[in-house]
Design a protein around this motif. Structure first.
Motif, short mmCIF file in Angstrom:
data_model
loop_
_atom_site.label_atom_id
_atom_site.label_comp_id
_atom_site.label_asym_id
_atom_site.label_seq_id
_atom_site.Cartn_x
_atom_site.Cartn_y
_atom_site.Cartn_z
N ASP A 107 0.83 -1.21 0.00
CA ASP A 107 0.00 0.00 0.00
C ASP A 107 0.86 1.26 0.00
OD1 ASP A 107 -2.13 -1.70 0.12
OD2 ASP A 107 -2.64 -1.29 2.21
N ALA A 108 1.97 1.22 0.74
CA ALA A 108 2.86 2.39 0.80
C ALA A 108 3.47 2.68 -0.56
CB ALA A 108 3.94 2.17 1.85
N ASP A 109 3.82 1.64 -1.31
CA ASP A 109 4.36 1.84 -2.66
C ASP A 109 3.34 2.55 -3.55
OD1 ASP A 109 6.79 0.71 -2.10
OD2 ASP A 109 6.30 -1.26 -2.94
N VAL A 110 2.08 2.13 -3.45
CA VAL A 110 1.03 2.74 -4.26
C VAL A 110 0.83 4.20 -3.88
CG1 VAL A 110 -1.43 2.69 -4.82
CG2 VAL A 110 -0.15 0.54 -4.66
N VAL A 111 0.73 4.45 -2.58
CA VAL A 111 0.46 5.82 -2.11
C VAL A 111 1.64 6.74 -2.41
CG1 VAL A 111 0.09 7.21 -0.04
CG2 VAL A 111 -1.20 5.10 -0.36
N SER A 112 2.87 6.24 -2.24
CA SER A 112 4.04 7.09 -2.47
C SER A 112 4.11 7.59 -3.91
CB SER A 112 5.33 6.35 -2.11
OG SER A 112 5.59 5.31 -3.03
N ALA A 113 3.63 6.77 -4.85
CA ALA A 113 3.65 7.17 -6.26
C ALA A 113 2.67 8.29 -6.55
CB ALA A 113 3.33 5.97 -7.13
N LEU A 114 1.73 8.52 -5.63
CA LEU A 114 0.70 9.54 -5.85
C LEU A 114 1.01 10.85 -5.13
CD1 LEU A 114 -2.43 7.23 -5.43
CD2 LEU A 114 -1.48 8.10 -7.57
N LEU A 115 2.04 10.87 -4.29
CA LEU A 115 2.38 12.08 -3.56
C LEU A 115 3.07 13.08 -4.48
CD1 LEU A 115 3.75 10.57 -0.22
CD2 LEU A 115 1.51 11.59 -0.62
N ALA A 116 2.83 14.36 -4.24
CA ALA A 116 3.39 15.40 -5.11
C ALA A 116 3.74 16.64 -4.30
CB ALA A 116 2.42 15.74 -6.23
N PHE A 117 4.45 16.44 -3.17
CA PHE A 117 4.88 17.54 -2.31
C PHE A 117 3.71 18.37 -1.79
CE2 PHE A 117 8.87 16.65 -4.50
CZ PHE A 117 9.77 16.66 -3.44
N GLU A 118 2.59 17.73 -1.50
CA GLU A 118 1.45 18.46 -0.99
C GLU A 118 1.76 19.06 0.38
OE1 GLU A 118 1.42 15.29 -1.94
OE2 GLU A 118 -0.40 14.72 -2.99
N PRO A 119 1.41 20.34 0.61
CA PRO A 119 1.57 20.91 1.94
C PRO A 119 0.56 20.31 2.92
CG PRO A 119 0.48 22.48 0.49
CD PRO A 119 0.92 21.33 -0.36
N VAL A 120 -0.59 19.87 2.39
CA VAL A 120 -1.61 19.18 3.18
C VAL A 120 -2.06 17.99 2.36
CG1 VAL A 120 -3.89 19.32 4.22
CG2 VAL A 120 -2.36 21.30 4.33
N VAL A 121 -1.71 16.78 2.80
CA VAL A 121 -2.06 15.58 2.04
C VAL A 121 -3.55 15.31 2.16
CG1 VAL A 121 -1.75 13.08 1.92
CG2 VAL A 121 0.24 14.58 2.24
N ASP A 122 -4.20 15.13 1.02
CA ASP A 122 -5.64 14.89 0.94
C ASP A 122 -5.88 13.37 0.98
OD1 ASP A 122 -8.31 14.60 0.26
OD2 ASP A 122 -8.26 16.13 -1.31
N VAL A 123 -6.21 12.85 2.16
CA VAL A 123 -6.39 11.40 2.32
C VAL A 123 -7.54 10.88 1.48
CG1 VAL A 123 -6.93 9.56 3.97
CG2 VAL A 123 -5.27 11.34 4.58
N PRO A 124 -8.71 11.52 1.46
CA PRO A 124 -9.79 11.00 0.59
C PRO A 124 -9.38 10.96 -0.89
CG PRO A 124 -10.69 12.53 2.20
CD PRO A 124 -9.20 12.61 2.32
N ARG A 125 -8.61 11.96 -1.35
CA ARG A 125 -8.16 11.95 -2.74
C ARG A 125 -7.22 10.79 -2.98
NH1 ARG A 125 -3.26 12.21 -5.50
NH2 ARG A 125 -2.51 13.75 -4.01
N LEU A 126 -6.30 10.53 -2.04
CA LEU A 126 -5.39 9.39 -2.18
C LEU A 126 -6.17 8.08 -2.20
CD1 LEU A 126 -2.35 10.29 0.11
CD2 LEU A 126 -2.41 10.22 -2.38
N ALA A 127 -7.21 8.00 -1.38
CA ALA A 127 -8.01 6.77 -1.33
C ALA A 127 -8.69 6.53 -2.69
CB ALA A 127 -9.05 6.87 -0.21
N ARG A 128 -9.22 7.60 -3.27
CA ARG A 128 -9.88 7.45 -4.58
C ARG A 128 -8.86 7.05 -5.64
NH1 ARG A 128 -12.26 12.29 -2.92
NH2 ARG A 128 -10.89 13.47 -4.33
N ASP A 129 -7.72 7.74 -5.67
CA ASP A 129 -6.75 7.51 -6.73
C ASP A 129 -6.02 6.17 -6.59
OD1 ASP A 129 -7.49 9.95 -7.64
OD2 ASP A 129 -5.64 11.00 -7.09
#
Length: 436
Positions: free
Chosen positions: A299-321
């Motif tokens: 799961d961490a591998d999947v989520v890390s690929a979606l991070l983009a230096f967000e100042p506030v990480v949007d958990v619902p958006r990560l869950a959808r993507d």
């Protein structure tokens, strides 16, 4: 899994981690060789003194006071703000300066992470910055450049202590979920900061309690009090006293981590303390439960690929993507925290992204209890017993018994859950979560 190539090679040095710069992530795509922050400070003296405050923290061993030569903040640009983070030489204090959007007068904030030194020349230059002066900052592949009308100084990227990666993860987990206890207005906040004991003071423990003059350390438990050990570990904030506009204290009446947020014009100083002055963030083991999850690595591998230096990480958006539920995303973020790639902002109550070089072996190296737990499961040393589990001792002694109340091993008897679970509790978690 997405692999990001650094513009300057990241590698392990003799004493720590040498950070290369991550490509800037922008709406137009990847920028391979970024200058990811350059601009003028709206409040130049606040930024100058804030950076000096971080240098003071990382150069101080608060437990059994000893000065050190470390002055190396990790700088991360998030597209709308710049964060600078350090740990004290004793590792018991986490400090972060957030330069917020209204603290940037003109310039460009892109995305990236690097680690630089604040050496004597830069300190001298920052000390000379006046309230009405000009201060221009550039952060990029070449390091940190600080310019005033009088002079320009350049600091090159340096090695980051390897233990800081471990400490970043533990600090994030310890601060996650901390609730604000009380907030002080400008006058009371200034009085509180002015009254902080010097860094050389002896460790004092008590309940930090708001009163009509600011806040005081009470020897007795109070309704609104926050238990603090080593109030002198906040002393570096005194450098910013003229600029303080408020203070928020997060924590509780029982032993645990404490966070103090100091509000400043266009910025915020965050100071995090471990529950004992002698304890460092790098040894807390607070992430072990999350790291032992059955699917967290994938799961961490999947989520890390979606991070983009967000100042506030949007958990619902990560869950959808990611097509993961929010619980699995939060567990994955905790694992990424262990790799230093996300932090926790108590003010926003949200994760933020910082990009450090990924070392798959580091999590195991930094968490020997997790390695021992996996070995116990692989050796079939965990079996059900009446009302709990029996875990075979690897030293030939009596079996350890794990129940909902804990474990019978010496580690648990000595530390309880205060430094994360023991290897036997982790082994039971791994065993119960394994596919049938």
């Amino acid at each position: 899994m997405t692999t990001r190539t650094f513009a300057t090679a990241s590698h392990l040095g003799e004493d720590g981690l040498v950070l290369g710069l991550a490509p800037a992530l922008t709406p137009a795509g990847l920028v391979d060789d970024p200058s990811f922050f350059h601009g003028f400070a709206a409040h130049p003296q606040v930024l100058a003194r804030g950076l000096l405050t971080l240098a003071d923290v990382t150069a101080t061993r608060y437990f059994q006071y000893t000065p050190s030569t470390l002055r190396d903040p990790v700088l991360t640009a998030h597209g709308d703000r710049l964060r600078a983070e350090v740990f004290s030489a004793c590792n018991g204090v986490y400090a972060r300066l957030d330069l917020l959007p209204d603290g940037i007068d003109a310039g460009e904030v892109a995305h990236g992470t690097t680690n630089v030194d604040i050496g004597p020349t830069t300190r001298a230059a920052l000390t000379q910055v006046g309230r009405d002066g000009l201060l221009h900052v550039d952060v990029g592949r070449g390091g940190l450049t600080v310019s005033s009308p009088e002079e320009t100084v350049v600091e090159r990227p340096v090695e980051m202590p390897g233990r800081w990666v471990r400490a970043f993860g533990n600090a994030a987990e310890l601060h996650h979920g901390l609730a604000p206890a009380f907030t002080l207005g400008a006058a009371h906040a200034k009085a509180f900061v002015a009254g902080l004991p010097a860094a050389t003071s002896a460790t004092r423990t008590g309940w930090l309690t708001p009163d009509r003059t600011g806040a005081r350390l009470s020897p007795r438990r109070t309704a609104a009090g926050v238990l603090v050990s080593g109030l002198h570990r906040l002393s570096a904030a005194k450098r910013l006293l003229p600029h303080v506009t408020g203070v928020t204290v997060l924590g509780g009446p029982d032993a645990g981590p404490v966070v103090v947020e100091v509000a400043l014009p266009g910025a915020r100083l965050v100071l995090g303390l471990t529950d004992e002055a002698w304890r460092g963030h790098s040894g807390e083991g607070s992430l072990l439960t999350s790291l032992a999850g059955a699917t967290v690595a994938e799961d961490a591998d999947v989520v890390s690929a979606l991070l983009a230096f967000e100042p506030v990480v949007d958990v619902p958006r990560l869950a959808r993507d990611s097509a993961l539920d929010e619980g699995r995303v939060r567990a994955a973020l905790a694992v990424l925290a262990a790799d230093g790639r996300v932090g926790w902002d108590t003010h926003d109550a949200a994760w933020f992204h910082r990009e450090l070089p990924h070392d798959p072996a580091r999590v195991d190296k930094d968490n020997p209890r997790l390695v021992a737990a996996r070995r116990l499961v692989a050796d079939s040393a965990v079996s059900p017993a009446d009302g709990g589990w029996s875990v075979r001792s690897r030293t030939g002694g009596p079996d350890h018994r794990v129940t909902a109340d804990g474990c019978t091993c010496p580690w648990f008897l000595a530390h309880g859950t205060g430094r994360g679970p023991c290897a036997h509790v982790l082994a039971v978690q791994i065993r119960t979560e394994a596919p049938a």
